[in-house]
Design a protein around this motif. Structure first.
Motif, PDB file in Angstrom:
ATOM      1  N   ASN A 175     -19.880  22.878 -21.125  1.00  0.00           N
ATOM      2  CA  ASN A 175     -19.117  24.106 -21.310  1.00  0.00           C
ATOM      3  C   ASN A 175     -19.660  25.247 -20.459  1.00  0.00           C
ATOM      4  O   ASN A 175     -18.894  26.013 -19.876  1.00  0.00           O
ATOM      5  N   ALA A 176     -20.983  25.360 -20.385  1.00  0.00           N
ATOM      6  CA  ALA A 176     -21.590  26.415 -19.563  1.00  0.00           C
ATOM      7  C   ALA A 176     -21.293  26.179 -18.086  1.00  0.00           C
ATOM      8  O   ALA A 176     -20.946  27.112 -17.352  1.00  0.00           O
ATOM      9  N   ARG A 177     -21.394  24.931 -17.639  1.00  0.00           N
ATOM     10  CA  ARG A 177     -21.137  24.596 -16.236  1.00  0.00           C
ATOM     11  C   ARG A 177     -19.700  24.911 -15.835  1.00  0.00           C
ATOM     12  O   ARG A 177     -19.438  25.413 -14.742  1.00  0.00           O
ATOM     13  N   ASP A 178     -18.760  24.614 -16.754  1.00  0.00           N
ATOM     14  CA  ASP A 178     -17.338  24.797 -16.452  1.00  0.00           C
ATOM     15  C   ASP A 178     -16.838  26.206 -16.739  1.00  0.00           C
ATOM     16  O   ASP A 178     -15.651  26.497 -16.601  1.00  0.00           O
ATOM     17  N   GLY A 179     -17.749  27.097 -17.146  1.00  0.00           N
ATOM     18  CA  GLY A 179     -17.368  28.486 -17.358  1.00  0.00           C
ATOM     19  C   GLY A 179     -16.660  28.764 -18.661  1.00  0.00           C
ATOM     20  O   GLY A 179     -16.108  29.848 -18.850  1.00  0.00           O
ATOM     21  N   ARG A 180     -16.691  27.812 -19.575  1.00  0.00           N
ATOM     22  CA  ARG A 180     -16.075  28.034 -20.887  1.00  0.00           C
ATOM     23  C   ARG A 180     -17.125  28.678 -21.791  1.00  0.00           C
ATOM     24  O   ARG A 180     -17.707  28.034 -22.668  1.00  0.00           O
ATOM     25  N   LEU A 181     -17.382  29.954 -21.550  1.00  0.00           N
ATOM     26  CA  LEU A 181     -18.491  30.630 -22.197  1.00  0.00           C
ATOM     27  C   LEU A 181     -18.293  30.795 -23.695  1.00  0.00           C
ATOM     28  O   LEU A 181     -19.264  30.783 -24.455  1.00  0.00           O
ATOM     29  N   ASP A 182     -17.037  30.954 -24.137  1.00  0.00           N
ATOM     30  CA  ASP A 182     -16.798  31.072 -25.578  1.00  0.00           C
ATOM     31  C   ASP A 182     -17.164  29.765 -26.280  1.00  0.00           C
ATOM     32  O   ASP A 182     -17.728  29.764 -27.374  1.00  0.00           O
ATOM     33  N   CYS A 183     -16.882  28.636 -25.605  1.00  0.00           N
ATOM     34  CA  CYS A 183     -17.238  27.336 -26.176  1.00  0.00           C
ATOM     35  C   CYS A 183     -18.751  27.130 -26.165  1.00  0.00           C
ATOM     36  O   CYS A 183     -19.332  26.643 -27.137  1.00  0.00           O
ATOM     37  N   ALA A 184     -19.379  27.508 -25.052  1.00  0.00           N
ATOM     38  CA  ALA A 184     -20.830  27.384 -24.959  1.00  0.00           C
ATOM     39  C   ALA A 184     -21.507  28.239 -26.024  1.00  0.00           C
ATOM     40  O   ALA A 184     -22.503  27.829 -26.639  1.00  0.00           O
ATOM     41  N   ARG A 185     -20.953  29.429 -26.258  1.00  0.00           N
ATOM     42  CA  ARG A 185     -21.503  30.320 -27.283  1.00  0.00           C
ATOM     43  C   ARG A 185     -21.380  29.682 -28.668  1.00  0.00           C
ATOM     44  O   ARG A 185     -22.310  29.727 -29.469  1.00  0.00           O
ATOM     45  N   GLU A 186     -20.226  29.055 -28.935  1.00  0.00           N
ATOM     46  CA  GLU A 186     -19.998  28.422 -30.233  1.00  0.00           C
ATOM     47  C   GLU A 186     -20.984  27.278 -30.459  1.00  0.00           C
ATOM     48  O   GLU A 186     -21.568  27.141 -31.528  1.00  0.00           O
ATOM     49  N   VAL A 187     -21.188  26.457 -29.423  1.00  0.00           N
ATOM     50  CA  VAL A 187     -22.151  25.358 -29.524  1.00  0.00           C
ATOM     51  C   VAL A 187     -23.553  25.898 -29.739  1.00  0.00           C
ATOM     52  O   VAL A 187     -24.322  25.380 -30.547  1.00  0.00           O
ATOM     53  N   SER A 188     -23.901  26.979 -29.025  1.00  0.00           N
ATOM     54  CA  SER A 188     -25.237  27.573 -29.149  1.00  0.00           C
ATOM     55  C   SER A 188     -25.490  28.094 -30.554  1.00  0.00           C
ATOM     56  O   SER A 188     -26.577  27.916 -31.108  1.00  0.00           O
ATOM     57  N   VAL A 189     -24.483  28.714 -31.150  1.00  0.00           N
ATOM     58  CA  VAL A 189     -24.623  29.245 -32.507  1.00  0.00           C
ATOM     59  C   VAL A 189     -24.886  28.122 -33.492  1.00  0.00           C
ATOM     60  O   VAL A 189     -25.791  28.199 -34.335  1.00  0.00           O
ATOM     61  N   VAL A 190     -24.102  27.060 -33.376  1.00  0.00           N
ATOM     62  CA  VAL A 190     -24.269  25.923 -34.291  1.00  0.00           C
ATOM     63  C   VAL A 190     -25.631  25.266 -34.063  1.00  0.00           C
ATOM     64  O   VAL A 190     -26.325  24.904 -35.017  1.00  0.00           O
TER      65      VAL A 190
END
Length: 199
Positions: A175-190
Motif C-alpha cells: 500500500n505504501a509503495r503504490d501510494g495508497r496512504l489511507d490504506c497504509a495508515r489503516e494497516v499501521s494502526v491495526v
C-alpha cells in the motif's frame, strides 16, 4: 427402451449449454440481474467453471455485482461451500470481491463464509479464517488489494496482519509503495494495536 441421443443432437445440446453459460457470465460482468436470472432459467449451470476457473459467482464477485452474488448464494443449486470457489490463479470469492472495491459484495461473502457448515455427520467446518487468509499463486492475499474500509472488515474477521507474498512484501509495504496512504495508515494502526496488545 430409451433412445440414445444422436451425436448431432448431443452437440446441439452442448452448444446451447455453452451459449447459456456465456450469457450467464456476460450478465455478471455487466451487472445485469435480469440477464443473469434469464440465463439460469434457460438452463445455465451456476456451478460450472470455465478453463480459467471462472464461475458465475466468481464473475459477480470480481465486478462487485452485489445483488448477483446474493442471488447466486441463495439459489437452490448453490452449494454450501460456494464461497470457496477460486480461479485457476488461486483468487477466491473474497479476494475478487475485495479487488472490486464494492463493500456490499465483500460483506455478503463474509456473511456467507461465517456460517459453519456440516461436512460430515459429526464434523462442522468453519471456512472464514481460511477464506480471508487464502493467497493466490503469487502469495498475495486479499489484504494486499484492500482499500481502507475493506481492511477494517478483513481485520475484524480475523485477517493476519503480517501476511506476505512470495516476494516478502506485506500489505503495509504494498500500500505504501503504490501510494495508497489511507490504506497504509489503516494497516499501521491495526499493526500498532496488535503489537500493543502483544506487549
Amino acid at each position: 427402451q430409451k433412445k440414445e441421443k444422436s451425436p448431432s443432437r448431443a452437440r446441439a445440446v452442448e452448444a446451447m449449454m455453452d451459449t447459456q453459460f456465456v450469457a450467464m457470465l456476460t450478465a455478471c460482468a455487466q451487472r445485469d440481474q435480469a440477464g443473469l436470472e434469464a440465463a439460469i432459467a434457460q438452463g445455465a449451470d451456476i456451478n460450472r467453471a470455465a478453463e480459467d476457473g471462472s464461475t458465475a459467482l466468481l464473475a459477480a464477485c470480481s465486478c462487485g455485482f452485489s445483488s448477483g452474488v446474493e442471488y447466486l448464494f441463495n439459489h437452490p443449486d448453490s452449494t454450501d461451500d460456494a464461497h470457496n470457489q477460486r480461479m485457476a490463479d488461486g483468487r477466491n470469492t473474497l479476494f475478487l470481491a475485495v479487488q472490486s472495491g464494492d463493500h456490499d459484495t465483500v460483506e455478503i461473502v463474509l456473511r456467507k463464509a461465517a456460517v459453519p457448515r456440516q461436512v460430515y455427520s459429526c464434523v462442522i467446518q468453519y471456512d472464514l479464517p481460511a477464506l480471508i487468509n487464502s493467497s493466490d499463486q503469487d502469495g498475495d492475499c486479499a489484504l494486499h488489494y484492500a482499500d481502507a474500509r475493506c481492511i477494517e472488515l478483513l481485520f475484524a474477521h480475523g485477517a493476519r496482519i503480517c501476511c506476505s507474498n512470495r516476494k516478502g512484501r506485506t500489505p503495509l509495504f504494498t500500500n505504501a509503495r503504490d501510494g495508497r496512504l489511507d490504506c497504509a495508515r489503516e494497516v499501521s494502526v491495526v499493526l500498532y494495536i496488535v503489537l500493543y496488545i502483544a506487549l
